[in-house]
Design an enzyme around this catalytic site. Structure first.
Site, mmCIF file in Angstrom:
data_model
loop_
_atom_site.group_PDB
_atom_site.id
_atom_site.type_symbol
_atom_site.label_atom_id
_atom_site.label_comp_id
_atom_site.label_asym_id
_atom_site.label_seq_id
_atom_site.Cartn_x
_atom_site.Cartn_y
_atom_site.Cartn_z
ATOM 1 N N ARG A 51 0.833 -1.213 0.000
ATOM 2 C CA ARG A 51 0.000 0.000 0.000
ATOM 3 C C ARG A 51 0.862 1.256 0.000
ATOM 4 O O ARG A 51 0.439 2.319 -0.437
ATOM 5 C CB ARG A 51 -0.978 0.000 1.187
ATOM 6 C CG ARG A 51 -1.872 1.240 1.228
ATOM 7 C CD ARG A 51 -3.188 1.045 1.976
ATOM 8 N NE ARG A 51 -3.030 0.360 3.239
ATOM 9 C CZ ARG A 51 -2.515 0.895 4.349
ATOM 10 N NH1 ARG A 51 -2.111 2.159 4.360
ATOM 11 N NH2 ARG A 51 -2.404 0.192 5.457
ATOM 12 N N TYR A 104 -15.246 17.436 -15.814
ATOM 13 C CA TYR A 104 -15.717 16.083 -15.536
ATOM 14 C C TYR A 104 -16.710 16.156 -14.377
ATOM 15 O O TYR A 104 -16.410 16.757 -13.335
ATOM 16 C CB TYR A 104 -14.532 15.174 -15.200
ATOM 17 C CG TYR A 104 -14.957 13.748 -15.107
ATOM 18 C CD1 TYR A 104 -15.387 13.066 -16.235
ATOM 19 C CD2 TYR A 104 -14.957 13.075 -13.894
ATOM 20 C CE1 TYR A 104 -15.815 11.748 -16.153
ATOM 21 C CE2 TYR A 104 -15.374 11.766 -13.807
ATOM 22 C CZ TYR A 104 -15.800 11.102 -14.943
ATOM 23 O OH TYR A 104 -16.224 9.815 -14.862
ATOM 24 N N ASP A 175 -6.219 19.043 -15.037
ATOM 25 C CA ASP A 175 -6.634 17.719 -15.505
ATOM 26 C C ASP A 175 -6.295 17.653 -16.996
ATOM 27 O O ASP A 175 -6.938 18.300 -17.816
ATOM 28 C CB ASP A 175 -8.137 17.548 -15.259
ATOM 29 C CG ASP A 175 -8.655 16.161 -15.672
ATOM 30 O OD1 ASP A 175 -8.020 15.510 -16.526
ATOM 31 O OD2 ASP A 175 -9.712 15.751 -15.148
ATOM 32 N N LYS A 200 -8.288 6.671 -19.792
ATOM 33 C CA LYS A 200 -8.589 7.173 -21.133
ATOM 34 C C LYS A 200 -7.380 6.965 -22.046
ATOM 35 O O LYS A 200 -7.034 5.848 -22.334
ATOM 36 C CB LYS A 200 -9.021 8.642 -21.041
ATOM 37 C CG LYS A 200 -10.030 8.916 -19.902
ATOM 38 C CD LYS A 200 -11.388 8.271 -20.110
ATOM 39 C CE LYS A 200 -12.285 8.312 -18.868
ATOM 40 N NZ LYS A 200 -12.501 9.621 -18.267
HETATM 41 C C1 LIG Z 1 -12.926 10.056 -17.028
HETATM 42 C C2 LIG Z 1 -12.406 11.337 -16.533
HETATM 43 C C3 LIG Z 1 -12.108 11.502 -15.172
HETATM 44 C C4 LIG Z 1 -12.366 10.423 -14.145
HETATM 45 O O1 LIG Z 1 -11.472 9.360 -14.286
HETATM 46 P P1 LIG Z 1 -11.812 7.853 -13.806
HETATM 47 O O2 LIG Z 1 -10.585 7.103 -14.235
HETATM 48 O O3 LIG Z 1 -13.073 7.432 -14.493
HETATM 49 O O4 LIG Z 1 -11.978 7.889 -12.331
HETATM 50 C C5 LIG Z 1 -11.569 12.717 -14.785
HETATM 51 N N1 LIG Z 1 -11.359 13.713 -15.655
HETATM 52 C C6 LIG Z 1 -11.640 13.588 -16.967
HETATM 53 C C7 LIG Z 1 -11.394 14.744 -17.886
HETATM 54 C C8 LIG Z 1 -12.185 12.404 -17.455
HETATM 55 O O5 LIG Z 1 -12.487 12.305 -18.750
#
Ligand SMILES: *Cc1c(COP(=O)(O)O)cnc(C)c1O
Length: 377
Positions: A51, A104, A175, A200
């Site tokens: 962890r 998001y 992000d 993604k």
């Molecule tokens: C999908 C997404 C998230 C969340 O990510 P997860 O891996 O689904 O927890 C955050 N920011 C953006 C821009 C996303 O497209």
């Protein structure tokens, strides 16, 4: 050769491999063990408990950090949201946070939870309105920017916002999920932290949920490590291994997908059954100028409003044969969805707005499928 002199496409392939010694595996091994042999005073150079840290995370953490231009390894998390929750935990009770009006949706849910439970003031901005963002930075503890935004594809001027945020002494977090480090490197524009939903583009095959945060700052790194370790927001070893395998082809995938997206955006703009197309590659798109000035490409998410309103959008999606109706994005396969089918999506996203994640298939097959479905409207 130092990694600083290598191009991003090469870093994606070569970073995080074991030292090339005779008999060494080319690929980083997966270690399945929750604990490590240890006695006496723990040594910082030895693994103790999975962890806290494990060698299965490190190659991916190093590779993404190098792509983002950080010498300090990233921190992998169990999902993009786990990484985002870790960053939002840096906001003190009663603090001020700047967030995009479109981002998001789960990020916005967490921001508003901070407001309800911790007295945090949430300032919502259109990230494309640079003057308004810079105004909102004053007195903020954390400036959270997503660019291009999900799903509306607004493009932020990261260097300008970075300079203002630094001057104001706020933490600037970006992000970078939509752009990937190949199209923009927020740390070079003054960001303190960059976050990805590695689910993604980084992993790229719609088969793993994972997140990562990268910072050059040792104090922020320590705080983000603390959150991951003590909230247990840790990734499984196979997920990280899969993400690293996916990362090896990032440059090829991004290059092909964004070329497909730009061509499709162009053809869709001229289609009689289309009301509006959003893609920063289009010269008349509101995000075009800033994207052209600050990014290395326009990405592969398109916003589409077909004729016939929300019902038309739903019929279009049902009539497609190759495009897959699904949420999420950034995989090798082309997917799409009408975002307002979710109650949690922002009410300022049009009802008929379809978010398209363009994959790496042959462009003519993608176009033929779209064209037949649009004509049937
Ligand atoms: C999908 C997404 C998230 C969340 O990510 P997860 O891996 O689904 O927890 C955050 N920011 C953006 C821009 C996303 O497209």
């Amino acid at each position: 050769m130092s990694h600083k002199s290598l191009h991003p496409a090469t870093i994606a392939v070569s970073a995080g491999r074991p030292a090339p010694e005779p008999g060494a595996p080319l690929n980083a091994p997966v270690v399945l063990s929750s604990t490590y042999v240890s006695t006496g005073t723990p040594r910082p150079d030895q693994m103790l408990y999975t962890r806290w840290d494990t060698e299965t995370w490190q190659p991916f953490e190093q590779a993404v950090a190098q792509l983002e231009g950080s010498d300090r390894a990233g921190l992998v998390y169990s999902s993009g949201m786990a990484a985002i929750a870790a960053v939002l935990s840096l906001v003190p009770d009663g603090g001020v946070i700047v967030v995009p009006r479109h981002a998001y949706h789960a990020t916005l849910i967490l921001a508003h939870e901070l407001a309800e439970k911790h007295g945090v003031t949430v300032r919502t901005v259109d990230v494309a309105d640079t003057a308004r963002v810079i105004e909102a930075v004053d007195g903020a503890s954390l400036v959270w920017i997503e660019s291009p935004t999900n799903p509306m594809l607004e493009v932020a001027d990261l260097p300008a916002i970075g300079a203002a945020t630094r001057a104001a002494g706020a933490i600037f977090a970006v992000d970078n999920t939509f752009a990937t480090p190949l199209l923009q490197r927020p740390l070079d524009s003054g960001a303190n932290i960059v976050v990805h939903s590695a689910t993604k583009y980084l992993a790229g095959h719609s088969d793993v949920v994972l997140g990562i945060a990268v910072t050059r700052d040792p104090v922020l790194h320590e705080k983000l490590w603390h959150y991951r370790t003590h909230h247990g927001a840790i990734a499984g070893p196979w997920e990280v291994w899969l993400a690293l395998r996916g990362l090896r082809t990032l440059a090829l995938r991004v290059e092909r997908a964004q070329a497909n997206a730009a061509e499709l955006a162009d053809r869709l703009s001229a289609h009689p059954k289309v009301i509006e197309v959003r893609h920063p590659s289009l010269v008349d798109d509101p995000g075009h100028a800033v994207a052209k000035a600050t990014m290395n490409g326009f990405g592969s998410v398109i916003g589409l409003r077909p004729s016939g309103g929300a019902a038309g959008a739903d019929r279009l999606i049902d009539a497609l044969k190759l495009w897959l109706p699904a949420t999420s994005l950034g995989g090798v396969e082309s997917t799409l969805e009408r975002r307002r089918r979710f109650d949690s999506e922002s009410a300022t996203v049009p009802e008929d707005f379809i978010r398209m994640s363009v994959g790496i298939e042959e462009i003519e097959d993608l176009w033929a499928d779209l064209d037949q479905a649009l004509r049937a409207l």
